[in-house]
Design an enzyme around this catalytic site. Sequence first.
Site, PDB file in Angstrom:
ATOM      1  N   HIS A   6       0.987  -1.237  -0.077  1.00  0.00           N
ATOM      2  CA  HIS A   6       0.080   0.082  -0.093  1.00  0.00           C
ATOM      3  C   HIS A   6       0.879   1.275   0.082  1.00  0.00           C
ATOM      4  CE1 HIS A   6      -4.085   1.733   1.439  1.00  0.00           C
ATOM      5  NE2 HIS A   6      -3.264   2.919   1.055  1.00  0.00           N
TER       6      HIS A   6
ATOM      7  N   HIS B  44       1.649   5.408  -2.320  1.00  0.00           N
ATOM      8  CA  HIS B  44       1.035   6.300  -3.208  1.00  0.00           C
ATOM      9  C   HIS B  44       2.354   6.763  -4.041  1.00  0.00           C
ATOM     10  CE1 HIS B  44      -3.066   6.127  -1.745  1.00  0.00           C
ATOM     11  NE2 HIS B  44      -2.507   5.874  -0.541  1.00  0.00           N
TER      12      HIS B  44
ATOM     13  N   ASP C 242      -8.847   2.714  -3.480  1.00  0.00           N
ATOM     14  CA  ASP C 242      -8.053   3.502  -2.054  1.00  0.00           C
ATOM     15  C   ASP C 242      -8.244   5.201  -2.032  1.00  0.00           C
ATOM     16  OD1 ASP C 242      -6.699   3.183   0.314  1.00  0.00           O
ATOM     17  OD2 ASP C 242      -5.100   4.490  -0.449  1.00  0.00           O
TER      18      ASP C 242
ATOM     19  N   HIS D 298     -10.425   0.118   0.796  1.00  0.00           N
ATOM     20  CA  HIS D 298     -10.423   1.260   1.887  1.00  0.00           C
ATOM     21  C   HIS D 298     -11.649   1.454   2.336  1.00  0.00           C
ATOM     22  CE1 HIS D 298      -9.477   5.626   2.744  1.00  0.00           C
ATOM     23  NE2 HIS D 298     -10.808   5.671   2.760  1.00  0.00           N
TER      24      HIS D 298
ATOM     25  N   ASN E 226      -5.686   9.285   6.993  1.00  0.00           N
ATOM     26  CA  ASN E 226      -6.957   8.732   7.222  1.00  0.00           C
ATOM     27  C   ASN E 226      -6.913   7.144   6.803  1.00  0.00           C
ATOM     28  OD1 ASN E 226      -9.629   8.510   6.984  1.00  0.00           O
ATOM     29  ND2 ASN E 226      -9.957   8.874   4.521  1.00  0.00           N
TER      30      ASN E 226
ATOM     31  N   ASP F 134       1.161   2.587   3.806  1.00  0.00           N
ATOM     32  CA  ASP F 134       0.483   3.778   3.141  1.00  0.00           C
ATOM     33  C   ASP F 134       1.107   5.026   3.141  1.00  0.00           C
ATOM     34  OD1 ASP F 134      -1.787   5.172   2.219  1.00  0.00           O
ATOM     35  OD2 ASP F 134      -3.200   5.144   4.219  1.00  0.00           O
TER      36      ASP F 134
ATOM     37  N   HIS G 226       2.661  14.226   0.542  1.00  0.00           N
ATOM     38  CA  HIS G 226       2.203  15.517  -0.020  1.00  0.00           C
ATOM     39  C   HIS G 226       3.288  16.643   0.206  1.00  0.00           C
ATOM     40  CE1 HIS G 226      -1.994  13.954  -0.049  1.00  0.00           C
ATOM     41  NE2 HIS G 226      -1.771  13.201   1.367  1.00  0.00           N
TER      42      HIS G 226
ATOM     43  N   GLY H 217      -2.281  12.223   5.137  1.00  0.00           N
ATOM     44  CA  GLY H 217      -1.482  11.131   4.574  1.00  0.00           C
ATOM     45  C   GLY H 217       0.008  11.686   5.255  1.00  0.00           C
TER      46      GLY H 217
HETATM   47  O1  DOR Z   1      -3.811   9.316   4.784  1.00  0.00           O
HETATM   48  C1  DOR Z   1      -4.287   8.983   3.543  1.00  0.00           C
HETATM   49  N1  DOR Z   1      -3.821   9.387   2.439  1.00  0.00           N
HETATM   50  N2  DOR Z   1      -5.307   7.911   3.402  1.00  0.00           N
HETATM   51  C2  DOR Z   1      -5.914   7.660   2.221  1.00  0.00           C
HETATM   52  O2  DOR Z   1      -6.648   6.995   2.223  1.00  0.00           O
HETATM   53  C3  DOR Z   1      -5.267   8.369   1.083  1.00  0.00           C
HETATM   54  C4  DOR Z   1      -3.944   8.732   1.211  1.00  0.00           C
HETATM   55  C5  DOR Z   1      -3.674   9.783   0.174  1.00  0.00           C
HETATM   56  O3  DOR Z   1      -3.689   9.494  -1.203  1.00  0.00           O
HETATM   57  O4  DOR Z   1      -3.036  10.752   0.437  1.00  0.00           O
END
Ligand code: DOR
Length: 455
Positions: free
Chosen positions: A73, A75, A164, A191, A289, A316, A320, A335
């Site tokens: 998991h 991104h 997700d 999710h 989240n 996860d 950002h 995130g």
């Molecule tokens: O904290 C999170 N960030 N939870 C998520 O489900 C999405 C993720 C994101 O894409 O930044």
Amino acid sequence: MNKLKLVNGTVFYQDHLQRMDVTIENGRIVRLDPSSISSEALSPSRSRLSQENHEYVMDCSSLHLFPGFVDLHVHFREPGFSYKETIETGSKAAAHGGYTVCCTMPNLRPVPDSRENLEVQREMIRQHAVVHVLPYGAITCGEKGETLADFEALAPYVVGFTDDGVGVADGARMREAMLAAKALGKPIVAHAEDLPLVRGGVIHDGTYAKRHNLPGNPSESEWKQVERDIALAEETGARYHVCHISTKESVALVRDAKKRGLAVTGETGPHYLTMTDEDLEDDGRFRMNPPIRSGADREALIEALSDETLLAVATDHAPHSAEEKARGLAHSANGIVGLETAFPVLYTRLVLTGKLSLERLLHAMSLDPAAAFSLSSVKEAKESIGIATGIEPGAPADLCIWDLNAATTINPKTFLSKGRATPFAGWTVRGICQATLVGGELAYEDPSWKERRLD
Ligand code: DOR
């Protein structure tokens, strides 16, 4: 001849830590032998080792060799959001953390909901990834929760299907997705979040939220949807995996489902296993989240990881920009980054404190998710010799090498990720990654790695 020998390290082999020499040829492990050389004798042995015709011989005395970590998991934000992270920076961060496989979430632009859209991402992976990067496909077009994505066209190239970032609100849609995924032999990776039940909460609906008058996100926003989905998985016979489990109630539901023989698994993250909402600070690096929950939730998650109710630790990793994370708990983007801190944090806080065995942690961070998700059967974007499912003769040399005696204080400025937001900043942890190999090639090396060369 591409030949490399890693001598005198402690290797996680056949479920035990053993002192071994690992010989790698053309990207694969070709031999594992009990170490024949004592540390003291390494220097005089140099000439003998170099006669064996290796390109490199590396002294791994006092180091541990683990199967490369597998994160179900992450991104990596491309295509669409390269200002947050790129496949290059994300995969370099992964290698820095000992990961050799990362499965990427589909909240991208374009969303990988068709073969054409997925190809945009696969081309970027081909060009820029330094570890194995395996994408998920979306459950619904644009992750909008309405029409199903083109499951059939996506299936050979994706780990499974997930929306997700958002929950699938409509149970009928989820049911349809489970039937389609089952027919293709792929998991639904959920999710679990019932948006109306979140009630605008930004952190756990607990002590900190009440004290600081912030809107709280109650546990049922997660577990009610897990409950719905497990009933659907039972009815459809689908393979169902729950993402980033944060609550003790979800743990109980997964435990019960497994007892009943359903094909249900779950993951949780390092932050849920090591922190509670009492540890929060009014800083965006504590906002994600689902949110970090109570002490009782944390204890239930540790127990469930330990007794294998939970399959895997997944970070996860959700980078950002600095600006998006600079708006405090109330307004920052959800995130945090996690790839570069997961192992040292969990080794220090769970293994060294006796709450979890090192063997179980290695299974949860590598062997178990790789096996349960049949990752070596996913068609990779990059040409490779395949994905390892452990350190063994014949396997691709996907492994990470750690100095577990070395301590460090987590400093986000040293991250290779573009993201810097971590709740672990300032923690002193044990374990520094010395090198990560993917198919026998160095994907990460510590500045001191070269000094270990013996030949
Ligand atoms: O904290 C999170 N960030 N939870 C998520 O489900 C999405 C993720 C994101 O894409 O930044």
